[in-house]
Design a protein around this motif. Sequence first.
Motif, PDB file in Angstrom:
ATOM      1  N   PRO A  99     -20.183  22.080 -36.654  1.00  0.00           N
ATOM      2  CA  PRO A  99     -19.843  23.325 -36.453  1.00  0.00           C
ATOM      3  C   PRO A  99     -19.947  24.447 -37.906  1.00  0.00           C
ATOM      4  CG  PRO A  99     -17.792  22.276 -36.587  1.00  0.00           C
ATOM      5  CD  PRO A  99     -18.903  21.342 -36.691  1.00  0.00           C
ATOM      6  N   VAL A 100     -21.155  25.144 -38.368  1.00  0.00           N
ATOM      7  CA  VAL A 100     -20.425  26.361 -39.058  1.00  0.00           C
ATOM      8  C   VAL A 100     -21.047  27.511 -39.162  1.00  0.00           C
ATOM      9  CG1 VAL A 100     -22.600  26.135 -41.757  1.00  0.00           C
ATOM     10  CG2 VAL A 100     -22.375  24.004 -40.123  1.00  0.00           C
ATOM     11  N   ILE A 101     -20.175  28.652 -39.905  1.00  0.00           N
ATOM     12  CA  ILE A 101     -20.295  29.298 -40.137  1.00  0.00           C
ATOM     13  C   ILE A 101     -21.382  29.526 -41.590  1.00  0.00           C
ATOM     14  CG2 ILE A 101     -19.939  31.908 -40.787  1.00  0.00           C
ATOM     15  CD1 ILE A 101     -17.055  30.454 -39.043  1.00  0.00           C
ATOM     16  N   ALA A 102     -22.840  30.759 -41.461  1.00  0.00           N
ATOM     17  CA  ALA A 102     -23.102  31.345 -42.300  1.00  0.00           C
ATOM     18  C   ALA A 102     -23.669  32.732 -42.847  1.00  0.00           C
ATOM     19  CB  ALA A 102     -24.390  30.708 -41.511  1.00  0.00           C
ATOM     20  N   LEU A 103     -23.193  33.114 -43.836  1.00  0.00           N
ATOM     21  CA  LEU A 103     -23.279  34.515 -44.296  1.00  0.00           C
ATOM     22  C   LEU A 103     -24.145  34.422 -44.771  1.00  0.00           C
ATOM     23  CD1 LEU A 103     -19.103  34.552 -45.084  1.00  0.00           C
ATOM     24  CD2 LEU A 103     -20.057  35.130 -42.666  1.00  0.00           C
ATOM     25  N   GLY A 104     -25.383  35.538 -44.252  1.00  0.00           N
ATOM     26  CA  GLY A 104     -26.344  36.148 -45.267  1.00  0.00           C
ATOM     27  C   GLY A 104     -26.509  37.728 -45.615  1.00  0.00           C
ATOM     28  N   GLY A 105     -26.582  37.200 -46.979  1.00  0.00           N
ATOM     29  CA  GLY A 105     -27.101  38.905 -47.603  1.00  0.00           C
ATOM     30  C   GLY A 105     -28.074  39.914 -46.995  1.00  0.00           C
ATOM     31  N   GLN A 106     -27.861  40.874 -46.789  1.00  0.00           N
ATOM     32  CA  GLN A 106     -28.872  41.467 -46.031  1.00  0.00           C
ATOM     33  C   GLN A 106     -29.184  43.258 -47.086  1.00  0.00           C
ATOM     34  OE1 GLN A 106     -31.992  42.229 -45.281  1.00  0.00           O
ATOM     35  NE2 GLN A 106     -31.722  41.555 -43.300  1.00  0.00           N
ATOM     36  N   VAL A 107     -30.547  43.791 -46.981  1.00  0.00           N
ATOM     37  CA  VAL A 107     -30.446  45.249 -47.753  1.00  0.00           C
ATOM     38  C   VAL A 107     -29.312  46.021 -47.222  1.00  0.00           C
ATOM     39  CG1 VAL A 107     -32.708  44.282 -48.630  1.00  0.00           C
ATOM     40  CG2 VAL A 107     -32.771  45.486 -45.944  1.00  0.00           C
ATOM     41  N   PRO A 108     -28.969  47.290 -48.177  1.00  0.00           N
ATOM     42  CA  PRO A 108     -28.844  48.178 -47.050  1.00  0.00           C
ATOM     43  C   PRO A 108     -29.307  48.497 -45.832  1.00  0.00           C
ATOM     44  CG  PRO A 108     -29.033  48.190 -49.522  1.00  0.00           C
ATOM     45  CD  PRO A 108     -29.623  46.934 -49.279  1.00  0.00           C
ATOM     46  N   ARG A 109     -28.560  49.396 -45.040  1.00  0.00           N
ATOM     47  CA  ARG A 109     -29.146  49.396 -43.792  1.00  0.00           C
ATOM     48  C   ARG A 109     -30.042  50.266 -43.932  1.00  0.00           C
ATOM     49  NH1 ARG A 109     -22.908  50.905 -41.731  1.00  0.00           N
ATOM     50  NH2 ARG A 109     -22.994  50.941 -43.798  1.00  0.00           N
ATOM     51  N   ASP A 110     -30.455  50.949 -44.614  1.00  0.00           N
ATOM     52  CA  ASP A 110     -31.773  52.179 -44.255  1.00  0.00           C
ATOM     53  C   ASP A 110     -32.114  51.946 -45.452  1.00  0.00           C
ATOM     54  OD1 ASP A 110     -30.463  51.984 -47.419  1.00  0.00           O
ATOM     55  OD2 ASP A 110     -30.419  54.658 -47.730  1.00  0.00           O
ATOM     56  N   ASP A 111     -32.451  50.365 -45.599  1.00  0.00           N
ATOM     57  CA  ASP A 111     -33.570  49.520 -45.991  1.00  0.00           C
ATOM     58  C   ASP A 111     -33.728  48.423 -45.266  1.00  0.00           C
ATOM     59  OD1 ASP A 111     -34.320  50.578 -48.378  1.00  0.00           O
ATOM     60  OD2 ASP A 111     -33.059  49.131 -49.758  1.00  0.00           O
ATOM     61  N   LEU A 112     -33.528  48.411 -43.939  1.00  0.00           N
ATOM     62  CA  LEU A 112     -33.575  47.544 -43.639  1.00  0.00           C
ATOM     63  C   LEU A 112     -35.396  47.611 -42.932  1.00  0.00           C
ATOM     64  CD1 LEU A 112     -30.432  46.920 -41.120  1.00  0.00           C
ATOM     65  CD2 LEU A 112     -31.003  45.277 -42.508  1.00  0.00           C
ATOM     66  N   SER A 113     -36.095  49.158 -41.913  1.00  0.00           N
ATOM     67  CA  SER A 113     -37.138  48.864 -41.553  1.00  0.00           C
ATOM     68  C   SER A 113     -38.455  49.181 -42.757  1.00  0.00           C
ATOM     69  CB  SER A 113     -37.293  49.945 -40.753  1.00  0.00           C
ATOM     70  OG  SER A 113     -36.690  51.269 -41.740  1.00  0.00           O
ATOM     71  N   ARG A 114     -37.883  49.039 -43.886  1.00  0.00           N
ATOM     72  CA  ARG A 114     -39.021  49.669 -45.014  1.00  0.00           C
ATOM     73  C   ARG A 114     -39.195  47.769 -45.589  1.00  0.00           C
ATOM     74  NH1 ARG A 114     -35.262  53.867 -48.240  1.00  0.00           N
ATOM     75  NH2 ARG A 114     -35.282  55.911 -46.513  1.00  0.00           N
ATOM     76  N   LEU A 115     -40.219  48.092 -46.218  1.00  0.00           N
ATOM     77  CA  LEU A 115     -40.798  46.442 -46.489  1.00  0.00           C
ATOM     78  C   LEU A 115     -40.527  46.911 -48.363  1.00  0.00           C
ATOM     79  CD1 LEU A 115     -42.893  44.495 -46.636  1.00  0.00           C
ATOM     80  CD2 LEU A 115     -44.381  46.063 -47.742  1.00  0.00           C
ATOM     81  N   THR A 116     -38.678  45.830 -48.981  1.00  0.00           N
ATOM     82  CA  THR A 116     -38.802  46.676 -49.697  1.00  0.00           C
ATOM     83  C   THR A 116     -37.770  45.263 -50.107  1.00  0.00           C
ATOM     84  OG1 THR A 116     -36.306  46.614 -48.307  1.00  0.00           O
ATOM     85  CG2 THR A 116     -37.424  48.845 -49.574  1.00  0.00           C
ATOM     86  N   HIS A 117     -37.657  45.413 -51.815  1.00  0.00           N
ATOM     87  CA  HIS A 117     -37.263  44.223 -52.409  1.00  0.00           C
ATOM     88  C   HIS A 117     -36.281  42.978 -51.310  1.00  0.00           C
ATOM     89  CE1 HIS A 117     -36.280  41.242 -55.878  1.00  0.00           C
ATOM     90  NE2 HIS A 117     -34.920  41.262 -55.487  1.00  0.00           N
ATOM     91  N   GLN A 118     -36.688  41.703 -51.165  1.00  0.00           N
ATOM     92  CA  GLN A 118     -35.620  40.881 -50.417  1.00  0.00           C
ATOM     93  C   GLN A 118     -35.647  41.595 -48.702  1.00  0.00           C
ATOM     94  OE1 GLN A 118     -32.574  40.058 -52.748  1.00  0.00           O
ATOM     95  NE2 GLN A 118     -33.497  37.592 -53.830  1.00  0.00           N
ATOM     96  N   SER A 119     -36.328  41.970 -48.315  1.00  0.00           N
ATOM     97  CA  SER A 119     -35.912  42.643 -46.988  1.00  0.00           C
ATOM     98  C   SER A 119     -36.719  41.473 -45.660  1.00  0.00           C
ATOM     99  CB  SER A 119     -36.199  43.924 -46.381  1.00  0.00           C
ATOM    100  OG  SER A 119     -36.217  44.485 -45.079  1.00  0.00           O
ATOM    101  N   ILE A 120     -36.112  40.809 -44.674  1.00  0.00           N
ATOM    102  CA  ILE A 120     -36.925  40.230 -44.279  1.00  0.00           C
ATOM    103  C   ILE A 120     -35.437  40.099 -42.904  1.00  0.00           C
ATOM    104  CG2 ILE A 120     -37.411  37.920 -46.183  1.00  0.00           C
ATOM    105  CD1 ILE A 120     -35.167  36.235 -44.513  1.00  0.00           C
ATOM    106  N   PRO A 121     -36.384  39.647 -41.377  1.00  0.00           N
ATOM    107  CA  PRO A 121     -35.684  40.155 -40.424  1.00  0.00           C
ATOM    108  C   PRO A 121     -34.545  38.539 -40.218  1.00  0.00           C
ATOM    109  CG  PRO A 121     -38.005  39.166 -39.399  1.00  0.00           C
ATOM    110  CD  PRO A 121     -38.182  39.332 -41.366  1.00  0.00           C
ATOM    111  N   SER A 122     -33.394  38.226 -41.181  1.00  0.00           N
ATOM    112  CA  SER A 122     -32.804  36.814 -41.444  1.00  0.00           C
ATOM    113  C   SER A 122     -32.667  36.908 -39.818  1.00  0.00           C
ATOM    114  CB  SER A 122     -31.381  38.025 -42.267  1.00  0.00           C
ATOM    115  OG  SER A 122     -31.848  38.112 -43.485  1.00  0.00           O
ATOM    116  N   LYS A 123     -32.290  37.873 -39.247  1.00  0.00           N
ATOM    117  CA  LYS A 123     -31.024  37.552 -38.071  1.00  0.00           C
ATOM    118  C   LYS A 123     -32.559  37.459 -36.606  1.00  0.00           C
ATOM    119  CE  LYS A 123     -30.214  40.676 -34.496  1.00  0.00           C
ATOM    120  NZ  LYS A 123     -30.693  40.687 -33.090  1.00  0.00           N
ATOM    121  N   GLU A 124     -33.829  38.109 -36.730  1.00  0.00           N
ATOM    122  CA  GLU A 124     -34.651  36.773 -36.236  1.00  0.00           C
ATOM    123  C   GLU A 124     -34.951  35.820 -36.032  1.00  0.00           C
ATOM    124  OE1 GLU A 124     -33.743  41.360 -35.148  1.00  0.00           O
ATOM    125  OE2 GLU A 124     -34.201  40.162 -36.536  1.00  0.00           O
TER     126      GLU A 124
END
Length: 558
Positions: A99-124
């Motif tokens: 059992p492991v819980i992994a917490l992954g930082g993500q870009v701000p919400r309004d950058d999620l659909s943009r090709l921005t710095h370090q934006s990847i579809p982490s959940k997927e």
Amino acid sequence: MATNKRGSQALIQSMINQGIKYVFGIPGAKVDQLFEDLQYSDDPRVPKLIVARHEQNAAFIAAGIGRLTGKPGVVATTSGPGVSNLTTGLMTATAEGDPVIALGGQVPRDDLSRLTHQSIPSKELMNFAAKSSTEVQDANNLSEAFMNAYTAAVSPKAGAAFISLPADVLGDETTRPVIKPLTKSAPSRASDETLDTIIGLLKKAKLPVILAGMRASSEEVTTALHRLLGKVSLPVVETYQGAGIISHEFENDFFGRVGLFRNQIGDTLLKQSDLVLAIGYDPVEYEARNWNVEHNDTVINLDSVAPELSNDYQPNVIVEADIAATLSALTDRLPADYRLADDAVTHLEKLRAEFEAEGLTETKAKPGTIHPLTIVNELQKQVDDETTVTVDVGSHYIWMARHFRSYRPRHLLFSNGMQTLGVSLPWAIAAKLVRPNEKVVSVSGDGGFLFSGQELETAVRLNLNIVQLIWNDGYYDMVKFQEEAKYGRDAGVEFGPVDYVKYAESFGATGLRVSDPTKLGDVLNQAFKADGPVIVDIPVDYSDNIKLKSALLKDILN
């Protein structure tokens, strides 16, 4: 009632409520609010932040916590490559039930659909590596997301749960209270009718055998199994992840471990048995196509999860219930006069004698090197039942799995699902944190050690007394000897030398080398007496590796 907490603070309070003691990881801009609040909180219950040297290794350490305690270890990383570097660690944990819980930082919400710095579809991305994967869009959902991840991580089959955390969500204010500590569900055992069916099959069987797997290695299940064996002596075969289930008290019931090549005493016993009681067995440990080639007359699957069915694994009885509670009820219901027939006992004694007589003997190692069995035997002299030994993947892993004895579950750790290189030192760090007063040994090959060797700095920083053995031969030898068996030659397995003594010293650790093979015991004594992490460089002669696959059935080499 408003809580006036930042999202990261609500997340930390949720960790406190579940008794999380550590958060492992590497900082970054998208997760720095969480790291700030972890490090500078005035609450003494806040999990200790331990910075690692690579995200994959941080996930391995968290998985080690999960395997040793049964409660999730927590890892936190930044976005982009910080998250993607978790993938192997989480896949390994999910495959191997940690059992492991992994917490992954993500870009701000309004950058999620943009090709921005370090934006990847982490959940997927993590849908393929973890049992559950979610992305939090509102700070008010952070606590419930963590608690649901906790439930997913520990519920059978245990594994990894991932939460993607947009940076602005961690910084937002929450207005809802955090979720209260979770209530542990009451164990639910198999019905009396099912137990009577199992007892009927046991009484009918001429040679029943227990196959104890990964989910039989919890303290509760091991205790229940020992109680059963105390009432009736039955032969037990361990998987690699079931190592240590059989204690000294039931040594006569132990018939070895199975995994990889099908040529062990346990393989023979499973082949000859007319009833296999598989307890907590997972096919990722040792596929049924390897041990059930002849298809046993009867298979009973006792587990907390539904079995994966295949042409080679179609149990006659499937019990999906609390394993410990079911074993305890089975023991109570089993007739007091039930025991193996005399001819079965005689056969087991003969089988044990045959394998002991055919036991692998050491050949003389090449000058300046040491035979694997010598290393195993000398290490065995150094440890006690409380020692935790973590083992990386390589030829040394097969020697250790077959010949090194452990008498307590989850004290001899193997990666036998993904067979992931680099797990040993991170797991050893976890073991020393969980069991600070006990010896901890990490066993690696020279090929695998450098996959995670940078965590030596973490061990030094935390002043952890860990003895790291490196079986050194200059090859990826587990691949090498199998290539030679298949093709008569090897390819792509040789690499250059590393001075592991200087490597250790450069990190502030102690480095030792076994220059005289006759002094191995003395060097190990020195290592176990030293303060802080110690690396022991051991030149090994793997010439006898071919014997690991000798006398195999035709379907073996893989």
